[in-house]
Design a protein around this motif. Structure first.
Motif, short mmCIF file in Angstrom:
data_model
loop_
_atom_site.label_atom_id
_atom_site.label_comp_id
_atom_site.label_asym_id
_atom_site.label_seq_id
_atom_site.Cartn_x
_atom_site.Cartn_y
_atom_site.Cartn_z
N VAL A 96 118.84 65.95 134.65
CA VAL A 96 117.87 67.64 133.87
C VAL A 96 118.35 69.09 135.14
O VAL A 96 118.27 69.79 134.50
N ALA A 97 117.10 68.63 135.89
CA ALA A 97 117.21 69.47 137.06
C ALA A 97 118.44 70.29 137.55
O ALA A 97 118.96 71.63 137.17
N ARG A 98 119.88 69.41 137.18
CA ARG A 98 121.29 69.53 137.64
C ARG A 98 121.55 70.88 136.01
O ARG A 98 122.41 72.14 136.67
N ALA A 99 121.14 69.89 135.39
CA ALA A 99 121.52 71.20 133.78
C ALA A 99 121.00 72.85 133.83
O ALA A 99 121.34 73.58 133.86
N LEU A 100 119.69 72.38 134.14
CA LEU A 100 118.94 73.93 133.86
C LEU A 100 119.22 74.62 134.83
O LEU A 100 119.34 76.32 135.00
N LEU A 101 119.33 74.39 136.42
CA LEU A 101 120.12 75.04 137.18
C LEU A 101 120.77 75.62 136.55
O LEU A 101 121.54 76.91 137.07
N HIS A 102 122.02 74.71 136.56
CA HIS A 102 123.46 75.50 135.93
C HIS A 102 123.03 75.92 134.68
O HIS A 102 124.23 77.69 134.96
N ARG A 103 122.20 76.18 133.92
CA ARG A 103 122.62 77.49 132.42
C ARG A 103 121.74 78.46 133.27
O ARG A 103 122.45 79.21 133.00
N ALA A 104 120.61 78.74 134.56
CA ALA A 104 120.71 79.99 135.34
C ALA A 104 121.44 80.40 136.12
O ALA A 104 121.55 81.49 135.27
N ILE A 105 122.96 79.83 136.37
CA ILE A 105 123.90 81.10 136.99
C ILE A 105 124.42 80.65 135.84
O ILE A 105 125.08 82.14 135.78
N ASP A 106 124.84 80.70 134.72
CA ASP A 106 125.60 80.60 134.03
C ASP A 106 125.09 82.05 132.97
O ASP A 106 126.24 82.77 133.10
N ARG A 107 123.54 82.41 133.22
CA ARG A 107 122.71 83.06 132.50
C ARG A 107 123.14 84.60 133.94
O ARG A 107 123.85 85.35 133.63
#
Length: 342
Positions: free
Chosen positions: A61-72
């Protein structure tokens, strides 16, 4: 006997004491396997398994949230305002702005995607490392020696690969600051040419002789970008000190205006050419300077056109140049040439 009554587990005298505790994992595993070792370890295995599963879920979940923040962040950087010089926004023709806008946008997107890919990889490695350490701790491993060994290995690797780390960090900052990109003509100090590839460790450029240079990013101390925003074509015309300066300046301005009116040159100009006047004065002559603000990378084409036209016009006007050609001396001509006195 109803179906709601719990099943009775037969406990043998040699069974572990926890097997008599109905409802425990020890009792259930013993009832399934009748294995003493598995029954005793059941509670620990189940508890640790649940903790490990929870750690893995949190890491995912942390990896997915961090990747989502980076994508934004990448999408915001790719779609944000570009750093176009004010002179290009104010004075460039509408056609030039329409052509340059997609190119600048594509370059910004490529740069943002590259940085985003590096950030995603870095966050994945960090999250995986932390999750692995927590899982090992659940198995009861002594992490002190492991962390100490990792620290020593990190220090040794840092000393041994410090050039690689420096190249990597320099490449990251070059991409973030948009110092240059593919197609730019740059002077990196150690080499000058057109950039063909920009990596996190190596920048590849080709000079005017066709030689391909691979320059480590960590070795780049300065960057001179000759094709970012706009460029300036500079034409220096040498003249003799006896020349009529006013006439030369007037003629250079007329010729520069004629060259600027041609179709090929007009598309590359951002401002009309300007005659700056006498740039230098030496014992041999003076230098007249003409400049023109052009599109990025087009200054050399405009410079050649202006140089050829101004030189031709000055020759037609018979304006003197320094180091005027002197007719070669030869033997005297006449009927007596080649004859010796008696």
């Amino acid at each position: 006997m109803t179906g709601a009554e719990p099943a009775t587990i037969q406990v043998f005298p040699w069974a572990p004491a926890c097997a008599a505790d109905s409802g425990s994992w020890c009792s259930r595993v013993y009832g399934w396997t009748h294995n003493d070792f598995l029954a005793r370890s059941a509670d620990v295995i189940v508890d640790r398994a649940l903790a490990i599963v929870l750690i893995v879920l949190i890491a995912v979940v942390a990896r997915a949230l961090l990747h989502r923040a980076i994508d934004r962040l990448v999408r915001g950087a790719a779609g944000g305002p570009s750093r176009v010089p004010a002179v290009l926004r104010r004075r460039a023709p509408a056609g030039l702005r329409q052509i340059a806008a997609p190119l600048l946008s594509e370059r910004r997107v490529q740069r943002a995607n590259t940085v985003g890919s590096v950030l995603r990889s870095t966050t994945s490695v960090v999250v995986l490392a932390i999750a692995s350490i927590m899982v090992m701790a659940e198995f009861g491993l002594n992490l002190g020696p492991i962390l100490a060994s990792a620290g020593i290995a990190g220090v040794a690797l840092g000393f041994g690969a410090q050039n690689l780390v420096r190249d990597f960090l320099s490449g990251m900052f070059m991409l973030l600051e948009d110092q240059y990109g593919v197609g730019d003509v740059v002077d990196l100090g150690v080499a000058t040419g057109t950039v063909e590839a920009v990596g996190l460790r190596i920048t590849t450029l080709r000079d005017v002789h066709g030689t391909v240079w691979h320059v480590r990013n960590g070795e780049i101390q300065r960057v001179g970008n000759k094709s970012q925003g706009y460029a300036v074509a500079v034409v220096d015309v040498p003249l003799a000190r006896t020349v009529d300066i006013a006439k030369a300046v007037e003629l250079a301005g007329q010729v520069a205006a004629e060259v600027a009116a041609t179709e090929d040159v007009a598309r590359q100009l951002l401002e009309p050419p300007e005659v700056l006047g006498v740039e230098t004065v030496t014992m041999d002559g003076v230098t007249l300077r003409v400049t023109a603000k052009t599109q990025p990378g087009q200054q050399w084409m405009v410079q050649r056109a202006l140089n050829a036209a101004i030189t031709k016009a000055f020759d037609r006007a018979e304006l003197p140049r320094p180091y005027a050609a002197v007719p070669p001396s030869g033997p005297p001509s006449g009927p007596q040439s080649g004859r010796s006195e008696p």
